[in-house]
Design a protein around this motif. Sequence first.
Motif, PDB file in Angstrom:
ATOM      1  N   GLU A 134       0.584  -5.053  -4.982  1.00 56.57           N
ATOM      2  CA  GLU A 134       1.681  -3.933  -4.576  1.00 56.57           C
ATOM      3  C   GLU A 134       0.526  -3.628  -4.049  1.00 56.57           C
ATOM      4  O   GLU A 134       0.195  -2.536  -3.615  1.00 56.57           O
ATOM      5  CB  GLU A 134       2.365  -3.534  -5.778  1.00 56.57           C
ATOM      6  CG  GLU A 134       3.003  -4.126  -6.702  1.00 56.57           C
ATOM      7  CD  GLU A 134       4.370  -4.255  -6.405  1.00 56.57           C
ATOM      8  OE1 GLU A 134       4.856  -3.511  -5.457  1.00 56.57           O
ATOM      9  OE2 GLU A 134       5.105  -5.014  -6.744  1.00 56.57           O
ATOM     10  N   SER A 135       1.221  -2.589  -2.821  1.00 63.54           N
ATOM     11  CA  SER A 135       1.060  -1.635  -1.530  1.00 63.54           C
ATOM     12  C   SER A 135       0.641  -0.374  -2.676  1.00 63.54           C
ATOM     13  O   SER A 135       0.667  -0.096  -3.073  1.00 63.54           O
ATOM     14  CB  SER A 135       1.707  -1.655  -0.443  1.00 63.54           C
ATOM     15  OG  SER A 135       1.978  -2.586   0.599  1.00 63.54           O
ATOM     16  N   GLY A 136      -0.424   0.353  -2.131  1.00 57.70           N
ATOM     17  CA  GLY A 136      -1.003   1.345  -3.153  1.00 57.70           C
ATOM     18  C   GLY A 136      -1.911   1.252  -4.057  1.00 57.70           C
ATOM     19  O   GLY A 136      -2.031   2.571  -4.823  1.00 57.70           O
ATOM     20  N   TYR A 137      -2.165   0.633  -4.181  1.00 58.45           N
ATOM     21  CA  TYR A 137      -2.874  -0.063  -6.143  1.00 58.45           C
ATOM     22  C   TYR A 137      -4.226  -0.255  -5.486  1.00 58.45           C
ATOM     23  O   TYR A 137      -4.785  -0.972  -5.724  1.00 58.45           O
ATOM     24  CB  TYR A 137      -2.199  -0.812  -6.353  1.00 58.45           C
ATOM     25  CG  TYR A 137      -1.115   0.162  -7.374  1.00 58.45           C
ATOM     26  CD1 TYR A 137      -1.349   0.645  -8.228  1.00 58.45           C
ATOM     27  CD2 TYR A 137       0.028  -0.532  -7.024  1.00 58.45           C
ATOM     28  CE1 TYR A 137      -0.018   1.350  -9.275  1.00 58.45           C
ATOM     29  CE2 TYR A 137       1.550  -0.155  -7.805  1.00 58.45           C
ATOM     30  CZ  TYR A 137       0.802   1.139  -8.123  1.00 58.45           C
ATOM     31  OH  TYR A 137       2.659   1.414  -8.946  1.00 58.45           O
ATOM     32  N   GLU A 138      -4.840  -0.290  -3.878  1.00 62.21           N
ATOM     33  CA  GLU A 138      -6.005  -0.633  -3.722  1.00 62.21           C
ATOM     34  C   GLU A 138      -7.002  -0.336  -4.167  1.00 62.21           C
ATOM     35  O   GLU A 138      -8.162  -1.455  -4.719  1.00 62.21           O
ATOM     36  CB  GLU A 138      -5.857  -0.208  -2.069  1.00 62.21           C
ATOM     37  CG  GLU A 138      -5.326  -1.258  -1.356  1.00 62.21           C
ATOM     38  CD  GLU A 138      -4.086  -0.056  -0.615  1.00 62.21           C
ATOM     39  OE1 GLU A 138      -3.436   0.646  -1.843  1.00 62.21           O
ATOM     40  OE2 GLU A 138      -3.245  -0.960  -0.078  1.00 62.21           O
ATOM     41  N   ASP A 139      -7.252   1.003  -4.515  1.00 65.99           N
ATOM     42  CA  ASP A 139      -8.015   1.795  -5.535  1.00 65.99           C
ATOM     43  C   ASP A 139      -8.275   0.797  -7.307  1.00 65.99           C
ATOM     44  O   ASP A 139      -9.163   0.801  -7.507  1.00 65.99           O
ATOM     45  CB  ASP A 139      -8.000   3.412  -5.458  1.00 65.99           C
ATOM     46  CG  ASP A 139      -8.240   3.776  -4.008  1.00 65.99           C
ATOM     47  OD1 ASP A 139      -8.931   2.933  -3.012  1.00 65.99           O
ATOM     48  OD2 ASP A 139      -7.646   4.776  -4.062  1.00 65.99           O
ATOM     49  N   GLU A 140      -6.879   0.359  -8.069  1.00 62.57           N
ATOM     50  CA  GLU A 140      -7.310  -0.197  -9.004  1.00 62.57           C
ATOM     51  C   GLU A 140      -7.485  -1.127  -8.997  1.00 62.57           C
ATOM     52  O   GLU A 140      -8.226  -1.728  -9.704  1.00 62.57           O
ATOM     53  CB  GLU A 140      -5.600  -0.018  -9.611  1.00 62.57           C
ATOM     54  CG  GLU A 140      -5.543   1.429  -9.862  1.00 62.57           C
ATOM     55  CD  GLU A 140      -4.907   2.630  -8.492  1.00 62.57           C
ATOM     56  OE1 GLU A 140      -3.969   3.436  -8.753  1.00 62.57           O
ATOM     57  OE2 GLU A 140      -4.646   2.019  -7.412  1.00 62.57           O
ATOM     58  N   VAL A 141      -6.981  -1.418  -8.295  1.00 66.85           N
ATOM     59  CA  VAL A 141      -7.497  -3.147  -7.725  1.00 66.85           C
ATOM     60  C   VAL A 141      -9.073  -2.873  -7.377  1.00 66.85           C
ATOM     61  O   VAL A 141      -9.249  -4.791  -8.072  1.00 66.85           O
ATOM     62  CB  VAL A 141      -6.586  -4.074  -6.465  1.00 66.85           C
ATOM     63  CG1 VAL A 141      -7.194  -5.769  -6.388  1.00 66.85           C
ATOM     64  CG2 VAL A 141      -5.382  -3.998  -7.295  1.00 66.85           C
ATOM     65  N   ALA A 142      -9.218  -2.598  -6.778  1.00 67.15           N
ATOM     66  CA  ALA A 142     -10.892  -2.374  -6.914  1.00 67.15           C
ATOM     67  C   ALA A 142     -11.663  -2.643  -7.661  1.00 67.15           C
ATOM     68  O   ALA A 142     -12.937  -3.043  -7.679  1.00 67.15           O
ATOM     69  CB  ALA A 142     -11.039  -1.486  -5.292  1.00 67.15           C
ATOM     70  N   GLU A 143     -10.397  -1.619  -8.784  1.00 65.37           N
ATOM     71  CA  GLU A 143     -11.719  -1.001 -10.058  1.00 65.37           C
ATOM     72  C   GLU A 143     -11.727  -2.005 -10.954  1.00 65.37           C
ATOM     73  O   GLU A 143     -12.713  -2.256 -11.701  1.00 65.37           O
ATOM     74  CB  GLU A 143     -11.118  -0.046 -10.329  1.00 65.37           C
ATOM     75  CG  GLU A 143     -11.232   0.284 -11.503  1.00 65.37           C
ATOM     76  CD  GLU A 143     -12.494   1.199 -11.998  1.00 65.37           C
ATOM     77  OE1 GLU A 143     -13.817   1.238 -12.972  1.00 65.37           O
ATOM     78  OE2 GLU A 143     -13.268   1.435 -11.151  1.00 65.37           O
ATOM     79  N   PRO A 170      -0.571  -6.519 -13.812  1.00 69.02           N
ATOM     80  CA  PRO A 170       0.160  -5.020 -13.599  1.00 69.02           C
ATOM     81  C   PRO A 170       0.234  -5.138 -12.129  1.00 69.02           C
ATOM     82  O   PRO A 170       0.868  -4.125 -11.493  1.00 69.02           O
ATOM     83  CB  PRO A 170      -0.551  -4.163 -13.947  1.00 69.02           C
ATOM     84  CG  PRO A 170      -1.645  -4.455 -15.158  1.00 69.02           C
ATOM     85  CD  PRO A 170      -1.856  -5.989 -14.937  1.00 69.02           C
ATOM     86  N   TYR A 171      -0.808  -5.270 -10.653  1.00 65.50           N
ATOM     87  CA  TYR A 171      -0.499  -4.490  -9.712  1.00 65.50           C
ATOM     88  C   TYR A 171      -0.036  -5.861  -8.741  1.00 65.50           C
ATOM     89  O   TYR A 171      -0.538  -5.885  -7.555  1.00 65.50           O
ATOM     90  CB  TYR A 171      -1.893  -4.692  -9.154  1.00 65.50           C
ATOM     91  CG  TYR A 171      -2.643  -3.367 -10.098  1.00 65.50           C
ATOM     92  CD1 TYR A 171      -1.853  -2.202  -9.905  1.00 65.50           C
ATOM     93  CD2 TYR A 171      -3.422  -4.136 -10.804  1.00 65.50           C
ATOM     94  CE1 TYR A 171      -3.030  -1.216 -10.976  1.00 65.50           C
ATOM     95  CE2 TYR A 171      -4.414  -2.317 -11.890  1.00 65.50           C
ATOM     96  CZ  TYR A 171      -3.761  -1.175 -11.965  1.00 65.50           C
ATOM     97  OH  TYR A 171      -3.909  -0.619 -12.477  1.00 65.50           O
ATOM     98  N   LEU A 172       0.265  -6.665  -9.411  1.00 62.63           N
ATOM     99  CA  LEU A 172       0.419  -8.111  -8.794  1.00 62.63           C
ATOM    100  C   LEU A 172       2.206  -8.319  -8.034  1.00 62.63           C
ATOM    101  O   LEU A 172       2.817  -8.033  -8.971  1.00 62.63           O
ATOM    102  CB  LEU A 172       0.562  -9.758  -9.211  1.00 62.63           C
ATOM    103  CG  LEU A 172      -0.689  -9.923  -9.736  1.00 62.63           C
ATOM    104  CD1 LEU A 172      -0.584 -10.836 -10.528  1.00 62.63           C
ATOM    105  CD2 LEU A 172      -2.165  -9.964  -8.774  1.00 62.63           C
ATOM    106  N   ARG A 173       3.048  -8.296  -6.797  1.00 63.54           N
ATOM    107  CA  ARG A 173       3.821  -8.557  -6.244  1.00 63.54           C
ATOM    108  C   ARG A 173       4.413  -9.988  -6.938  1.00 63.54           C
ATOM    109  O   ARG A 173       6.086  -9.467  -7.397  1.00 63.54           O
ATOM    110  CB  ARG A 173       3.959  -8.274  -4.275  1.00 63.54           C
ATOM    111  CG  ARG A 173       3.775  -7.090  -4.208  1.00 63.54           C
ATOM    112  CD  ARG A 173       3.805  -6.564  -2.682  1.00 63.54           C
ATOM    113  NE  ARG A 173       3.847  -7.984  -1.995  1.00 63.54           N
ATOM    114  CZ  ARG A 173       4.786  -7.669  -0.284  1.00 63.54           C
ATOM    115  NH1 ARG A 173       5.383  -6.683  -0.440  1.00 63.54           N
ATOM    116  NH2 ARG A 173       4.311  -9.185  -0.009  1.00 63.54           N
ATOM    117  N   SER A 174       3.764 -10.893  -6.857  1.00 57.68           N
ATOM    118  CA  SER A 174       4.030 -12.163  -6.892  1.00 57.68           C
ATOM    119  C   SER A 174       3.437 -12.504  -8.035  1.00 57.68           C
ATOM    120  O   SER A 174       2.081 -12.458  -8.052  1.00 57.68           O
ATOM    121  CB  SER A 174       3.707 -13.542  -6.459  1.00 57.68           C
ATOM    122  OG  SER A 174       4.756 -13.275  -4.715  1.00 57.68           O
TER     123      SER A 174
END
Length: 124
Positions: free
Chosen positions: A11-20, A88-92
């Motif tokens: 999902e766009s907008g979650y780059e920081d959460e994914v990096a974490e 939780p951050y995956l589009r697919s």
Amino acid sequence: MPFVAITYDIESGYEDEVAEVFSDFQRPKSAVVPDADGRQAGRILATAVFVRDSLLVRFIEFEGDLDAVARHMAAQPGVQEVERRLKPYLRSPRDTDTVEGFVRTFNNGMLRCVTQLSVPRSAG
């Protein structure tokens, strides 16, 4: 040494959460990748993860059998934890809860290698 690049559709907008999610990832104690009989089938030499907008890419530098690398990664607790935390951050959705699902997802997410160039590495 060959590389493989694996994509994740996030999902766009979650780059920081994914990096974490990847910030405290620990490599396995050994780079050795065993085959089904426990013999060395390869080695994972390096990994890197990049993210922008809705695309995350994991690069893996390896030696040996790529299928054995994928199966080995599927069994690693750190990889399993990353996959769990990414959900939780995956589009697919990614079917990574079993070894077979992980390997299928790994293969489906691979980018086609167009070119790969490197300089010779010295042993010192």
